[in-house]
Design a protein around this motif. Structure first.
Motif, PDB file in Angstrom:
ATOM      1  N   SER A 143      28.543  11.283  21.415  1.00 39.69           N
ATOM      2  CA  SER A 143      28.554   9.959  20.789  1.00 39.69           C
ATOM      3  C   SER A 143      27.619   9.011  21.504  1.00 39.69           C
ATOM      4  N   GLN A 145      24.857   9.878  23.094  1.00 37.86           N
ATOM      5  CA  GLN A 145      23.502  10.301  22.760  1.00 37.86           C
ATOM      6  C   GLN A 145      23.135   9.805  21.367  1.00 37.86           C
ATOM      7  N   ALA A 146      24.058   9.869  20.413  1.00 38.28           N
ATOM      8  CA  ALA A 146      23.783   9.401  19.052  1.00 38.28           C
ATOM      9  C   ALA A 146      23.523   7.918  19.077  1.00 38.28           C
ATOM     10  N   ALA A 147      24.261   7.143  19.864  1.00 38.51           N
ATOM     11  CA  ALA A 147      24.067   5.696  19.952  1.00 38.51           C
ATOM     12  C   ALA A 147      22.699   5.390  20.542  1.00 38.51           C
ATOM     13  N   VAL A 149      19.986   7.286  20.336  1.00 39.55           N
ATOM     14  CA  VAL A 149      18.968   7.644  19.351  1.00 39.55           C
ATOM     15  C   VAL A 149      18.894   6.545  18.301  1.00 39.55           C
ATOM     16  N   GLN A 150      19.982   6.041  17.856  1.00 35.45           N
ATOM     17  CA  GLN A 150      19.988   4.963  16.844  1.00 35.45           C
ATOM     18  C   GLN A 150      19.354   3.711  17.424  1.00 35.45           C
ATOM     19  N   GLU A 151      19.639   3.411  18.659  1.00 36.17           N
ATOM     20  CA  GLU A 151      19.069   2.221  19.301  1.00 36.17           C
ATOM     21  C   GLU A 151      17.566   2.379  19.427  1.00 36.17           C
ATOM     22  N   ALA A 153      15.606   4.218  17.468  1.00 36.95           N
ATOM     23  CA  ALA A 153      15.016   4.114  16.150  1.00 36.95           C
ATOM     24  C   ALA A 153      14.928   2.676  15.733  1.00 36.95           C
ATOM     25  N   ALA A 154      15.939   1.884  16.024  1.00 35.84           N
ATOM     26  CA  ALA A 154      15.929   0.463  15.657  1.00 35.84           C
ATOM     27  C   ALA A 154      14.807  -0.240  16.389  1.00 35.84           C
ATOM     28  N   ASP A 155      14.552   0.101  17.623  1.00 38.64           N
ATOM     29  CA  ASP A 155      13.445  -0.497  18.378  1.00 38.64           C
ATOM     30  C   ASP A 155      12.101  -0.131  17.768  1.00 38.64           C
ATOM     31  N   LYS A 157      11.546   0.562  14.610  1.00 48.61           N
ATOM     32  CA  LYS A 157      11.414  -0.188  13.353  1.00 48.61           C
ATOM     33  C   LYS A 157      10.986  -1.611  13.644  1.00 48.61           C
TER      34      LYS A 157
END
Length: 161
Positions: A143, A145-147, A149-151, A153-155, A157
């Motif tokens: 969990s 690691q998933a957070a 990766v999402q963070e 990706a948001a950076d 974008k």
């Protein structure tokens, strides 16, 4: 008149002296004495001349000896001065060489200290990285690691839009 033995002896003596004068013996004796006197005078003159020459030679040799002694003293003094200069120069060279060696030793010590501190920093960095890696492995679960990766990706974008 009778001739006595004394008169005969006197007459013999007078005849002897007359014969001597006739044969010019006193002149010969005087000539021989004059020659002997002249040869003695010549010998004395020669002796004086030789003495004067010897005195001149003695004075010359004494002057030469004094000059040689003065020259020898000057040579010794010059040699002492040169030896003192060489000793002073050698002393200065030795001091300079010792200072250079001391500086080289200080530079080596500083380089060794700098190298040691770099090695300590590198070892500390390696230890910190190893500790951080170990800590991340222990704390990272799926969990987390998933957070991350999402963070990330948001950076991306936000930056590239």
């Amino acid at each position: 008149m009778e001739i006595t033995a004394t008169e005969i002896a006197f007459l013999g003596l007078v005849l002897f002296f007359a014969l001597l004068v006739y044969l010019k013996v006193p002149a010969m004796v005087m000539g021989m004495l004059d020659q002997r006197s002249q040869s003695i005078a010549k010998e004395l003159h020669e002796a004086r001349r030789l003495r004067e020459e010897a005195e001149k030679l003695l004075a010359d040799y004494q002057a030469k000896r004094a000059a040689a002694e003065a020259e020898a003293k000057a040579i010794v003094d010059t040699a002492k001065e040169q030896a003192a200069l060489v000793a002073e120069e050698t002393r200065a060279n030795m001091i300079a060489a010792m200072q250079r060696r001391e500086k080289q030793a200080e530079d080596r010590i500083a380089a060794a200290g700098s190298k040691a501190s770099d090695e300590v920093r590198a070892a500390a960095a390696d230890a910190a990285i190893a500790a951080a890696e170990r800590m991340l492995r222990e704390r990272m679960n799926d969990s987390a690691q998933a957070a991350l990766v999402q963070e990330g990706a948001a950076d991306l974008k936000r930056k590239f839009g």
